[in-house]
Write an enzyme that holds these catalytic residues in place. Structure first.
Site, short mmCIF file in Angstrom:
data_model
loop_
_atom_site.label_atom_id
_atom_site.label_comp_id
_atom_site.label_asym_id
_atom_site.label_seq_id
_atom_site.Cartn_x
_atom_site.Cartn_y
_atom_site.Cartn_z
N LYS A 27 0.84 -1.19 0.00
CA LYS A 27 0.00 0.00 0.00
C LYS A 27 0.88 1.24 0.00
CE LYS A 27 -0.85 0.63 5.00
NZ LYS A 27 -1.91 0.65 6.03
N LYS A 87 -7.97 -5.66 -0.68
CA LYS A 87 -8.91 -5.16 0.32
C LYS A 87 -9.39 -3.76 -0.02
CE LYS A 87 -5.22 -3.81 3.58
NZ LYS A 87 -4.03 -4.45 3.05
#
Length: 243
Positions: A27, A87
């Protein structure tokens, strides 16, 4: 209990692996709690990890999507890589009538072998997100790849500033009954992880605690990762009864 370490580069992924991380998560922390990294970064991390550990990726908030499209063109270029999990967060979705349907549509577009993870925010009111218990119920009823509880605001508060052990115990029990793995995140440090270990989550998901000086904007430090892995290997001395 295993350690998930969020990284922003192939070099950080290597440091996390050296420290003993069980799951590498890609991320970009400069883009928010679930900031989506560039496709080139995801590819470099996957290439560097080379199958030694599973790799997951954050794809941002569901409200980042335009219209009803669950993936941007950028994300479509990321997802076909060999990711084990992806996610999404639900900031801004509290008043979005069909957030459940939007998540279902997104999950149906994932390539084989890539499992969806839904993220609940402990500070859900200020994130304008659905309550964590509702998100947990969705993950369990759909048998998703995992359920993650995080904090939306990265302002020095932690998971335990927003949710009680009783709240977390109840969601842990729901996930166990549904055979859905659960991960705990939210600016966790050693103190918080010690308090939460008796809950026996499947993963502790961290970044800041694994970085130099404990700052999420710094670089992953292999020694700090190893210290956290060792912490999780210590005997649990005080069990929390199942709810």
């Amino acid at each position: 209990m295993n350690l998930l370490v969020s990284v922003r580069s192939a070099a950080e992924a290597e440091a996390a692996l050296l420290g003993g991380a069980a799951l590498i998560d890609v991320k970009e922390p400069g883009r928010g709690a679930l900031g989506c990294a560039d496709a080139e970064v995801m590819a470099a991390v996957l290439d560097g990890v080379a199958g030694r550990r599973p790799v997951s990726a954050a794809l941002g908030e569901l409200t980042d999507k335009k219209g009803t499209q669950p993936f941007s063109a950028h994300e479509k270029s990321c997802v076909p890589f060999s990711l084990a999990f992806v996610k999404w967060g639900l900031a801004g979705c509290r008043d979005r009538a069909d957030w459940r349907g939007d998540l279902e549509r997104a999950a149906h577009l994932l390539p084989p072998g890539c499992r969806p993870v839904v993220v609940a925010y402990a500070d859900w009111r200020r994130a304008a997100a659905p309550p964590p218990a509702d998100v947990c119920a969705f993950a369990c009823s759909h048998g998703w790849g995992a359920f993650l509880i995080d904090t939306w605001g990265k302002d020095g508060t932690t998971l335990l500033d927003w949710l009680s052990l009783d709240d977390l115990r109840a969601m842990r029990a729901h996930c166990r009954a549904a055979a859905v793995p659960i991960a705990l995140a939210g600016s966790l440090g050693v103190e918080q992880m010690r308090q939460l270990r008796p809950l026996a989550p499947d993963w502790f998901a961290i970044r800041g605690a694994a970085c130099q000086d404990g700052q999420r904007t710094r670089t992953i430090d292999a020694n700090r990762v190893r210290q956290l892995v060792d912490l999780l290997d210590e005997p649990v001395t005080a069990a929390i009864p199942a709810g």
